[in-house]
Scaffold this motif. Structure first.
Motif, PDB file in Angstrom:
ATOM      1  N   LYS A 235       5.736  -4.454  19.111  1.00  0.00           N
ATOM      2  CA  LYS A 235       5.300  -3.925  17.818  1.00  0.00           C
ATOM      3  C   LYS A 235       3.577  -3.732  17.980  1.00  0.00           C
ATOM      4  CE  LYS A 235       9.150  -3.570  15.374  1.00  0.00           C
ATOM      5  NZ  LYS A 235       9.900  -2.409  15.505  1.00  0.00           N
ATOM      6  N   LEU A 236       2.696  -2.794  17.600  1.00  0.00           N
ATOM      7  CA  LEU A 236       1.547  -2.472  17.473  1.00  0.00           C
ATOM      8  C   LEU A 236       1.008  -2.273  16.126  1.00  0.00           C
ATOM      9  CD1 LEU A 236       1.226  -0.174  20.687  1.00  0.00           C
ATOM     10  CD2 LEU A 236       1.095  -2.777  20.673  1.00  0.00           C
ATOM     11  N   LEU A 237       0.000  -2.971  16.046  1.00  0.00           N
ATOM     12  CA  LEU A 237      -0.876  -2.699  14.731  1.00  0.00           C
ATOM     13  C   LEU A 237      -1.057  -1.207  14.295  1.00  0.00           C
ATOM     14  CD1 LEU A 237      -3.685  -5.623  14.734  1.00  0.00           C
ATOM     15  CD2 LEU A 237      -1.561  -5.442  13.294  1.00  0.00           C
ATOM     16  N   GLU A 238      -1.350  -0.246  15.402  1.00  0.00           N
ATOM     17  CA  GLU A 238      -1.404   1.010  15.488  1.00  0.00           C
ATOM     18  C   GLU A 238      -0.350   1.708  14.695  1.00  0.00           C
ATOM     19  OE1 GLU A 238      -4.331  -0.779  18.191  1.00  0.00           O
ATOM     20  OE2 GLU A 238      -2.204  -0.863  18.232  1.00  0.00           O
ATOM     21  N   ASP A 239       0.707   1.171  15.104  1.00  0.00           N
ATOM     22  CA  ASP A 239       2.137   1.851  14.602  1.00  0.00           C
ATOM     23  C   ASP A 239       2.634   1.444  13.354  1.00  0.00           C
ATOM     24  OD1 ASP A 239       3.404   1.441  18.035  1.00  0.00           O
ATOM     25  OD2 ASP A 239       2.165   3.207  17.212  1.00  0.00           O
ATOM     26  N   PHE A 240       1.996   0.573  12.532  1.00  0.00           N
ATOM     27  CA  PHE A 240       2.257  -0.043  11.396  1.00  0.00           C
ATOM     28  C   PHE A 240       2.017   1.042  10.456  1.00  0.00           C
ATOM     29  CE2 PHE A 240       3.632  -3.356   8.323  1.00  0.00           C
ATOM     30  CZ  PHE A 240       2.901  -3.196   7.298  1.00  0.00           C
ATOM     31  N   ASP A 241       3.237   1.203   9.421  1.00  0.00           N
ATOM     32  CA  ASP A 241       3.221   2.190   8.349  1.00  0.00           C
ATOM     33  C   ASP A 241       2.385   1.640   7.155  1.00  0.00           C
ATOM     34  OD1 ASP A 241       3.368   4.274   6.451  1.00  0.00           O
ATOM     35  OD2 ASP A 241       5.590   4.244   6.510  1.00  0.00           O
ATOM     36  N   GLN A 242       1.077   1.851   7.084  1.00  0.00           N
ATOM     37  CA  GLN A 242       0.203   1.256   5.929  1.00  0.00           C
ATOM     38  C   GLN A 242       0.607   2.007   4.601  1.00  0.00           C
ATOM     39  OE1 GLN A 242      -3.650   0.159   7.048  1.00  0.00           O
ATOM     40  NE2 GLN A 242      -3.416   1.189   8.846  1.00  0.00           N
ATOM     41  N   GLN A 243       1.203   2.908   4.598  1.00  0.00           N
ATOM     42  CA  GLN A 243       1.533   3.748   3.295  1.00  0.00           C
ATOM     43  C   GLN A 243       2.718   3.041   2.677  1.00  0.00           C
ATOM     44  OE1 GLN A 243       1.654   7.788   4.575  1.00  0.00           O
ATOM     45  NE2 GLN A 243      -0.525   8.163   3.217  1.00  0.00           N
ATOM     46  N   HIS A 244       3.511   2.328   3.523  1.00  0.00           N
ATOM     47  CA  HIS A 244       4.719   1.920   2.864  1.00  0.00           C
ATOM     48  C   HIS A 244       4.653   0.472   1.940  1.00  0.00           C
ATOM     49  CE1 HIS A 244       8.543   0.153   1.988  1.00  0.00           C
ATOM     50  NE2 HIS A 244       8.550  -0.799   2.683  1.00  0.00           N
ATOM     51  N   PRO A 245       3.804  -0.568   2.249  1.00  0.00           N
ATOM     52  CA  PRO A 245       3.682  -1.532   1.291  1.00  0.00           C
ATOM     53  C   PRO A 245       2.818  -0.993   0.048  1.00  0.00           C
ATOM     54  CG  PRO A 245       3.125  -2.356   3.433  1.00  0.00           C
ATOM     55  CD  PRO A 245       3.237  -0.917   3.427  1.00  0.00           C
ATOM     56  N   ARG A 246       3.142  -1.425  -1.121  1.00  0.00           N
ATOM     57  CA  ARG A 246       2.362  -1.043  -2.074  1.00  0.00           C
ATOM     58  C   ARG A 246       1.205  -1.675  -2.318  1.00  0.00           C
ATOM     59  NH1 ARG A 246       7.265  -1.279  -5.264  1.00  0.00           N
ATOM     60  NH2 ARG A 246       6.919  -3.589  -5.636  1.00  0.00           N
ATOM     61  N   GLY A 247       0.661  -2.962  -1.567  1.00  0.00           N
ATOM     62  CA  GLY A 247      -0.250  -3.518  -1.471  1.00  0.00           C
ATOM     63  C   GLY A 247      -0.433  -4.632  -0.534  1.00  0.00           C
ATOM     64  N   PHE A 248      -1.330  -4.770   0.349  1.00  0.00           N
ATOM     65  CA  PHE A 248      -1.771  -5.791   1.449  1.00  0.00           C
ATOM     66  C   PHE A 248      -3.127  -5.642   1.614  1.00  0.00           C
ATOM     67  CE2 PHE A 248      -1.881  -4.214   5.940  1.00  0.00           C
ATOM     68  CZ  PHE A 248      -1.657  -3.078   5.548  1.00  0.00           C
ATOM     69  N   ASP A 249      -3.855  -6.738   2.302  1.00  0.00           N
ATOM     70  CA  ASP A 249      -4.939  -6.980   2.631  1.00  0.00           C
ATOM     71  C   ASP A 249      -5.255  -6.172   3.902  1.00  0.00           C
ATOM     72  OD1 ASP A 249      -7.791  -9.503   2.172  1.00  0.00           O
ATOM     73  OD2 ASP A 249      -7.751  -7.301   2.984  1.00  0.00           O
ATOM     74  N   ARG A 250      -5.551  -4.911   3.895  1.00  0.00           N
ATOM     75  CA  ARG A 250      -5.882  -4.359   5.261  1.00  0.00           C
ATOM     76  C   ARG A 250      -7.133  -4.817   6.158  1.00  0.00           C
ATOM     77  NH1 ARG A 250      -3.358  -1.283   1.646  1.00  0.00           N
ATOM     78  NH2 ARG A 250      -1.906   0.325   2.303  1.00  0.00           N
ATOM     79  N   GLU A 251      -8.147  -4.951   5.396  1.00  0.00           N
ATOM     80  CA  GLU A 251      -9.463  -5.787   6.040  1.00  0.00           C
ATOM     81  C   GLU A 251      -8.932  -6.860   6.631  1.00  0.00           C
ATOM     82  OE1 GLU A 251     -12.812  -3.781   3.075  1.00  0.00           O
ATOM     83  OE2 GLU A 251     -12.710  -5.794   3.297  1.00  0.00           O
ATOM     84  N   THR A 252      -8.153  -7.881   6.121  1.00  0.00           N
ATOM     85  CA  THR A 252      -7.850  -9.129   6.876  1.00  0.00           C
ATOM     86  C   THR A 252      -7.150  -8.831   8.065  1.00  0.00           C
ATOM     87  OG1 THR A 252      -8.089 -10.298   4.653  1.00  0.00           O
ATOM     88  CG2 THR A 252      -6.812 -11.475   6.337  1.00  0.00           C
ATOM     89  N   VAL A 253      -6.028  -8.034   7.902  1.00  0.00           N
ATOM     90  CA  VAL A 253      -5.366  -7.709   9.101  1.00  0.00           C
ATOM     91  C   VAL A 253      -6.119  -7.014  10.006  1.00  0.00           C
ATOM     92  CG1 VAL A 253      -3.262  -6.173   9.670  1.00  0.00           C
ATOM     93  CG2 VAL A 253      -3.088  -7.408   7.660  1.00  0.00           C
TER      94      VAL A 253
END
Length: 412
Positions: A235-253
Motif C-alpha cells: 500500500k502507498l500513501l499516494e494511493d490512499f483515498d483521502q475523500q473517503h474518511p470524513r476526517g483525519f489529519d492530512r498534514e500529520t500523515v
C-alpha cells in the motif's frame, strides 16, 4: 529575500565547523595509543601469571586497569563519532547493520549525558582499584577519591534531570518548525478544508522521484526490506483515498510519510472504525520506512500474540524481544478486534515496555486508548502510558470503505 552579504557571512561562519575535523582525527590517534597501552598491560599480566609472580590482588588490579582502558576507549569513540556527527557533518550510517543504537538520536544534550555516565563508570573503576589496594592507599586519598566520585555522580544526575526539559523544548521547537513549513519547495501546499467545503483530493504530497541513473544497490535493498516486512499487500500513501474518511489529519500523515519518526524512536497510532484506512496507512508508512533504510516487521495483534506466546512457551521470550531490536519499526495491526487474556496482555505489555524509547511502533485500533482496558485489562494503563509518551495519534472518522463500495455495487 535575505541579504546576500549576511547570508554569505553566515555560510562562511558555518563552514568553520570543518576546523574541528582534525581534532577528531587526533582523538583517533589517541585511541590508537590506548589500544597499545591495553595490549602492553595485557602482555605484562600474562608474563606475571606464567612466571608465578602474580598475586590475586595484582591480577584483580591489572584486570581493573584493562577495564579502565576499555572504558576510556569507549568514551573516546563516543566523542569521536557522536561529536563529529553532532557538530561537524553527518556520517550517513543509516541502514548500516553496525550503526550504534544511540547514534540515530544523538544530539549535544544526549551526548553530554552519555559522557557524564561514562565518566562515572571510569571513576567507579578507579575507586574500586583504590579499595582493592587499600593497604597501599592512604586514608586521605580514599576520602578524596570517594568525594570526587560522588561529585561525578551528582553531576551526571543533574545533567540527566536537565536533559528531559531540554529535549522536550527541542521537540516542541521541531514541531513548531514542522507546522510552519510542512512542504519542501516545489511541492503544492496542503490546504485545510473550510467548514462546508469538500475535502480536496490527493493532498498528500507525492515524493520526488529520483532521476533514473542506474540500477542502484540501495533500491534493491529497499525492495528486499519490503518483502521481508511481511506486509499482506503493498500500500502507498499516494494511493490512499483521502475523500473517503470524513476526517483525519492530512498534514500529520504527510509529515509521517518522511519516516523521520523511525529514527526518532517515536510511535504512531491510527484509531478509527473498521474500514477507514488504518491498515492502508500503517503499511504505507512501513513501506516508506523500508525505502528510508529501516527494517520493518508487520503482523496483526493476533499474530503477535501467537509469536510472543510461542517464545514464552519455549523459554526464549527475552531473546525474542531482543531479536526484534533489529527492526527499528514494528507494526501491530487490528488491536481491539479480539480481547486477550491476562497472560497475553502481559506479553503485549512486555513488548511495548521493551520497545519504549528503543524502537518505533505503528499501532492500529478500532477504539481509543481510553478503552484499551476492554482488550488488555489491568495491563492497559501502563501499556498506554509508554506507548503514547512519544507518539503521533491520527484519528480517522467515517464509514467502512469496503461496505461503501459493496453497497454502491448492490444499488447499481
Amino acid at each position: 529575500m535575505q541579504n546576500t552579504p549576511t547570508t554569505t557571512l553566515g555560510y562562511a561562519l558555518f563552514a568553520t565547523r570543518w576546523l574541528q575535523a582534525p581534532l577528531y582525527f587526533g582523538l583517533v590517534a589517541a585511541q590508537g595509543v590506548y589500544v597499545y597501552k591495553f595490549f602492553k598491560e595485557l602482555w605484562t599480566l600474562i608474563l606475571m601469571c606464567v612466571s608465578g609472580h602474580a598475586t590475586e590482588t595484582y591480577v584483580m588490579l591489572a584486570v581493573l586497569k584493562l577495564v579502565d582502558v576499555v572504558m576510556i576507549a569507549n568514551l573516546l569513540i563516543m566523542v569521536i563519532v557522536g561529536g563529529y556527527e553532532t557538530f561537524v557533518s553527518r556520517i550517513g550510517l543509516q541502514g548500516h547493520r553496525d550503526q550504534p543504537e544511540w547514534l540515530s538520536h544523538v544530539n549535544s544534550n544526549v551526548l553530554k549525558v552519555k559522557l557524564a555516565t561514562a565518566i562515572v563508570g571510569i571513576s567507579s573503576v578507579h575507586l574500586l582499584q583504590m579499595f582493592v589496594d587499600v593497604h597501599h592507599t592512604s586514608h586521605h586519598a580514599l576520602m578524596w577519591g570517594t568525594v570526587i566520585h560522588m561529585a561525578f555522580i551528582a553531576s551526571a544526575a543533574i545533567l540527566a534531570y536537565m536533559s528531559g526539559p531540554m529535549a522536550a523544548q527541542s521537540d516542541r521547537g521541531h514541531a513548531d518548525r514542522g507546522h510552519a513549513d510542512r512542504e519542501p519547495a516545489g511541492h503544492p501546499q496542503v490546504t485545510r478544508p473550510q467548514p462546508g467545503q469538500e475535502t480536496p483530493a490527493a493532498t498528500l504530497p507525492r515524493p520526488r522521484r529520483p532521476e533514473p541513473v542506474s540500477l542502484s544497490e540501495p533500491d534493491a535493498d529497499a525492495e528486499a526490506r519490503i518483502r521481508a516486512a511481511g506486509f499482506p499487500a503493498r500500500k502507498l500513501l499516494e494511493d490512499f483515498d483521502q475523500q473517503h474518511p470524513r476526517g483525519f489529519d492530512r498534514e500529520t500523515v504527510a509529515r509521517l510519510g518522511k519516516a523521520d519518526f523511525v529514527a526518532a524512536r517515536r510511535n504512531v497510532l491510527f484509531v478509527g472504525p473498521t474500514g477507514t484506512g488504518k491498515t492502508h496507512l500503517a503499511i504505507a508508512l512501513g513501506v516508506r520506512a523500508c525505502q528510508a533504510g529501516h527494517r520493518v516487521l508487520f503482523a496483526t495483534a493476533a499474530e503477535w500474540a501467537v509469536r510472543l506466546s510461542d517464545a514464552r512457551a519455549a523459554g526464549r521470550l527475552d531473546a525474542e524481544l531482543a531479536s526484534l531490536d533489529e527492526h527499528p519499526l514494528l507494526i501491530v495491526d487490528e488491536i481491539g478486534y479480539t480481547p486477550f487474556d491476562a497472560a497475553t496482555a502481559g506479553l503485549f505489555f512486555q513488548l511495548v515496555a521493551h520497545r519504549y524509547e528503543r524502537g518505533s511502533l505503528i499501532v492500529t485500533s478500532d477504539r481509543p486508548l481510553g478503552r484499551w482496558d476492554e482488550v488488555f485489562g489491568t495491563s492497559a494503563p501502563a501499556m498506554v502510558d509508554r506507548l503514547a509518551h512519544h507518539a503521533e495519534a491520527v484519528r480517522l472518522e467515517g464509514d467502512s470503505y469496503r461496505t461503501r463500495r459493496a453497497t454502491a455495487v448492490w444499488t447499481d
